[in-house]
Design an enzyme around this catalytic site. Structure first.
Site, PDB file in Angstrom:
ATOM      1  N   LYS A  12       0.824  -1.211   0.000  1.00 37.07           N
ATOM      2  CA  LYS A  12       0.000   0.000   0.000  1.00 37.07           C
ATOM      3  C   LYS A  12       0.867   1.273   0.000  1.00 37.07           C
ATOM      4  O   LYS A  12       2.077   1.201   0.179  1.00 37.07           O
ATOM      5  CB  LYS A  12      -0.919  -0.043   1.224  1.00 37.07           C
ATOM      6  CG  LYS A  12      -1.947  -1.190   1.188  1.00 37.07           C
ATOM      7  CD  LYS A  12      -2.814  -1.166   2.461  1.00 37.07           C
ATOM      8  CE  LYS A  12      -3.934  -2.195   2.417  1.00 37.07           C
ATOM      9  NZ  LYS A  12      -4.812  -2.068   3.617  1.00 37.07           N
ATOM     10  N   TYR A  52     -12.293  -1.799  -3.421  1.00 39.53           N
ATOM     11  CA  TYR A  52     -12.819  -2.054  -2.084  1.00 39.53           C
ATOM     12  C   TYR A  52     -14.337  -1.923  -2.022  1.00 39.53           C
ATOM     13  O   TYR A  52     -14.895  -1.610  -0.969  1.00 39.53           O
ATOM     14  CB  TYR A  52     -12.176  -1.097  -1.072  1.00 39.53           C
ATOM     15  CG  TYR A  52     -10.823  -1.528  -0.550  1.00 39.53           C
ATOM     16  CD1 TYR A  52     -10.673  -2.734   0.158  1.00 39.53           C
ATOM     17  CD2 TYR A  52      -9.699  -0.730  -0.723  1.00 39.53           C
ATOM     18  CE1 TYR A  52      -9.438  -3.121   0.666  1.00 39.53           C
ATOM     19  CE2 TYR A  52      -8.460  -1.113  -0.206  1.00 39.53           C
ATOM     20  CZ  TYR A  52      -8.344  -2.315   0.494  1.00 39.53           C
ATOM     21  OH  TYR A  52      -7.127  -2.693   1.000  1.00 39.53           O
ATOM     22  N   PHE A  60     -15.365   3.636   7.290  1.00 39.37           N
ATOM     23  CA  PHE A  60     -14.010   4.023   6.881  1.00 39.37           C
ATOM     24  C   PHE A  60     -13.811   4.032   5.361  1.00 39.37           C
ATOM     25  O   PHE A  60     -12.708   4.269   4.879  1.00 39.37           O
ATOM     26  CB  PHE A  60     -12.973   3.102   7.541  1.00 39.37           C
ATOM     27  CG  PHE A  60     -13.161   1.621   7.273  1.00 39.37           C
ATOM     28  CD1 PHE A  60     -12.712   1.051   6.082  1.00 39.37           C
ATOM     29  CD2 PHE A  60     -13.780   0.800   8.206  1.00 39.37           C
ATOM     30  CE1 PHE A  60     -12.875  -0.309   5.831  1.00 39.37           C
ATOM     31  CE2 PHE A  60     -13.948  -0.563   7.954  1.00 39.37           C
ATOM     32  CZ  PHE A  60     -13.497  -1.123   6.760  1.00 39.37           C
ATOM     33  N   ARG A  88      -2.192 -14.248   4.166  1.00 38.30           N
ATOM     34  CA  ARG A  88      -2.839 -13.592   5.310  1.00 38.30           C
ATOM     35  C   ARG A  88      -2.050 -13.828   6.602  1.00 38.30           C
ATOM     36  O   ARG A  88      -1.958 -12.952   7.446  1.00 38.30           O
ATOM     37  CB  ARG A  88      -4.283 -14.096   5.472  1.00 38.30           C
ATOM     38  CG  ARG A  88      -5.217 -13.795   4.297  1.00 38.30           C
ATOM     39  CD  ARG A  88      -5.662 -12.376   4.195  1.00 38.30           C
ATOM     40  NE  ARG A  88      -6.372 -11.898   5.359  1.00 38.30           N
ATOM     41  CZ  ARG A  88      -7.024 -10.728   5.404  1.00 38.30           C
ATOM     42  NH1 ARG A  88      -7.067  -9.937   4.327  1.00 38.30           N
ATOM     43  NH2 ARG A  88      -7.621 -10.332   6.489  1.00 38.30           N
ATOM     44  N   THR A  94      -5.448  -7.247  10.734  1.00 35.65           N
ATOM     45  CA  THR A  94      -5.699  -5.921  10.146  1.00 35.65           C
ATOM     46  C   THR A  94      -5.153  -4.803  11.027  1.00 35.65           C
ATOM     47  O   THR A  94      -4.544  -3.847  10.534  1.00 35.65           O
ATOM     48  CB  THR A  94      -7.221  -5.725   9.957  1.00 35.65           C
ATOM     49  OG1 THR A  94      -7.744  -6.844   9.234  1.00 35.65           O
ATOM     50  CG2 THR A  94      -7.513  -4.438   9.210  1.00 35.65           C
ATOM     51  N   ARG A 105       2.504  -6.700   9.415  1.00 36.51           N
ATOM     52  CA  ARG A 105       1.807  -5.582  10.055  1.00 36.51           C
ATOM     53  C   ARG A 105       2.344  -5.317  11.460  1.00 36.51           C
ATOM     54  O   ARG A 105       2.490  -4.156  11.856  1.00 36.51           O
ATOM     55  CB  ARG A 105       0.303  -5.840  10.038  1.00 36.51           C
ATOM     56  CG  ARG A 105      -0.290  -5.575   8.633  1.00 36.51           C
ATOM     57  CD  ARG A 105      -1.644  -6.181   8.463  1.00 36.51           C
ATOM     58  NE  ARG A 105      -2.361  -5.641   7.307  1.00 36.51           N
ATOM     59  CZ  ARG A 105      -3.518  -6.127   6.877  1.00 36.51           C
ATOM     60  NH1 ARG A 105      -4.091  -7.144   7.490  1.00 36.51           N
ATOM     61  NH2 ARG A 105      -4.112  -5.589   5.827  1.00 36.51           N
ATOM     62  N   ASN A 115      -1.855   0.143   7.107  1.00 36.47           N
ATOM     63  CA  ASN A 115      -1.307  -1.134   7.566  1.00 36.47           C
ATOM     64  C   ASN A 115      -0.485  -1.860   6.495  1.00 36.47           C
ATOM     65  O   ASN A 115      -0.397  -3.076   6.490  1.00 36.47           O
ATOM     66  CB  ASN A 115      -2.420  -2.007   8.140  1.00 36.47           C
ATOM     67  CG  ASN A 115      -3.524  -2.248   7.133  1.00 36.47           C
ATOM     68  OD1 ASN A 115      -3.380  -1.902   5.965  1.00 36.47           O
ATOM     69  ND2 ASN A 115      -4.619  -2.863   7.565  1.00 36.47           N
ATOM     70  N   HIS A 118      -2.019  -5.463   1.590  1.00 37.47           N
ATOM     71  CA  HIS A 118      -3.316  -6.099   1.354  1.00 37.47           C
ATOM     72  C   HIS A 118      -3.095  -7.542   0.908  1.00 37.47           C
ATOM     73  O   HIS A 118      -2.107  -7.835   0.217  1.00 37.47           O
ATOM     74  CB  HIS A 118      -4.087  -5.362   0.242  1.00 37.47           C
ATOM     75  CG  HIS A 118      -5.298  -6.126  -0.222  1.00 37.47           C
ATOM     76  ND1 HIS A 118      -6.503  -6.052   0.438  1.00 37.47           N
ATOM     77  CD2 HIS A 118      -5.466  -7.018  -1.238  1.00 37.47           C
ATOM     78  CE1 HIS A 118      -7.369  -6.860  -0.164  1.00 37.47           C
ATOM     79  NE2 HIS A 118      -6.759  -7.460  -1.184  1.00 37.47           N
ATOM     80  N   GLU A 129     -10.351  -9.762  -7.328  1.00 36.94           N
ATOM     81  CA  GLU A 129      -9.240  -8.812  -7.210  1.00 36.94           C
ATOM     82  C   GLU A 129      -8.144  -9.012  -8.253  1.00 36.94           C
ATOM     83  O   GLU A 129      -7.547  -8.028  -8.714  1.00 36.94           O
ATOM     84  CB  GLU A 129      -8.643  -8.910  -5.798  1.00 36.94           C
ATOM     85  CG  GLU A 129      -9.632  -8.449  -4.735  1.00 36.94           C
ATOM     86  CD  GLU A 129      -9.129  -8.634  -3.315  1.00 36.94           C
ATOM     87  OE1 GLU A 129      -9.838  -8.221  -2.382  1.00 36.94           O
ATOM     88  OE2 GLU A 129      -8.021  -9.187  -3.123  1.00 36.94           O
TER      89      GLU A 129
END
Ligand code: UDP
Ligand code: MG
Length: 142
Positions: A12, A52, A60, A88, A94, A105, A115, A118, A129
């Site tokens: 990100k 998203y 948010f 993950r 998250t 993270r 964070n 993704h 995606e």
């Protein structure tokens, strides 16, 4: 037995800014995942909103669109055994405050909003995606 899967990951804008692209990608590769597609892009707010869209009702959503379009990102497709869950696990929770030590993270992220990384959360998400960013010709599977 686990299946070979593909998953979509993003370094990100805060990850690019903090110069941890290599660190993030290195963790995925060291875990045995293969990078089969990768590029740097700068999303518009509406691009980020489309990516998203599942979160469009969340409080948010507006800030998430702003953050994800605030600078360039690196998008990649990772391939390997159980790639979705493995990615993950390497990312961590998250909220970095709740992420296990040694995860991306926990080690690198500053907040639940910003964070660093993704990763698709399911087979269905990955199926949305991956083609959001990559055509079949841009994916170099082994
Ligand atoms: N996010 C946020 N506030 C929250 C939850 C999520 O800003 O309370 C942001 C954060 O950048 C997160 C993204 O929205 O990574 C997508 O949220 P999701 O619940 O899908 O988390 P992820 O799958 O990234 O762990
Ligand atoms: Mg998610």
């Amino acid at each position: 037995m686990t299946a070979i899967q593909r998953t979509l990951s993003i370094v990100k804008p805060d990850g690019v800014q903090k110069r941890v692209i290599g660190d993030v990608i290195g963790r995925f590769e060291k875990a045995g995942l293969r990078i089969v597609a990768m590029k740097m892009i700068h999303m518009s707010s509406s691009d980020a909103g489309g990516f998203y869209v599942v979160h469009r009702e969340r409080p948010f959503y507006g800030e998430l669109r702003e953050y994800m379009s605030s600078g360039p990102v690196v998008v990649l497709v990772l391939e390997g055994h159980d790639a979705i869950a493995l990615t993950r696990r390497i990312m961590g929770a998250t909220d970095p405050a709740h992420a296990d030590p040694g995860t991306i993270r926990a080690d690198l992220a500053e907040s639940i909003e910003r964070n660093i990384v993704h990763g698709s959360d399911s087979v269905e998400s990955a199926a949305y995606e991956i083609p959001f960013f990559f055509s079949a010709m841009e994916i170099h599977g082994g």
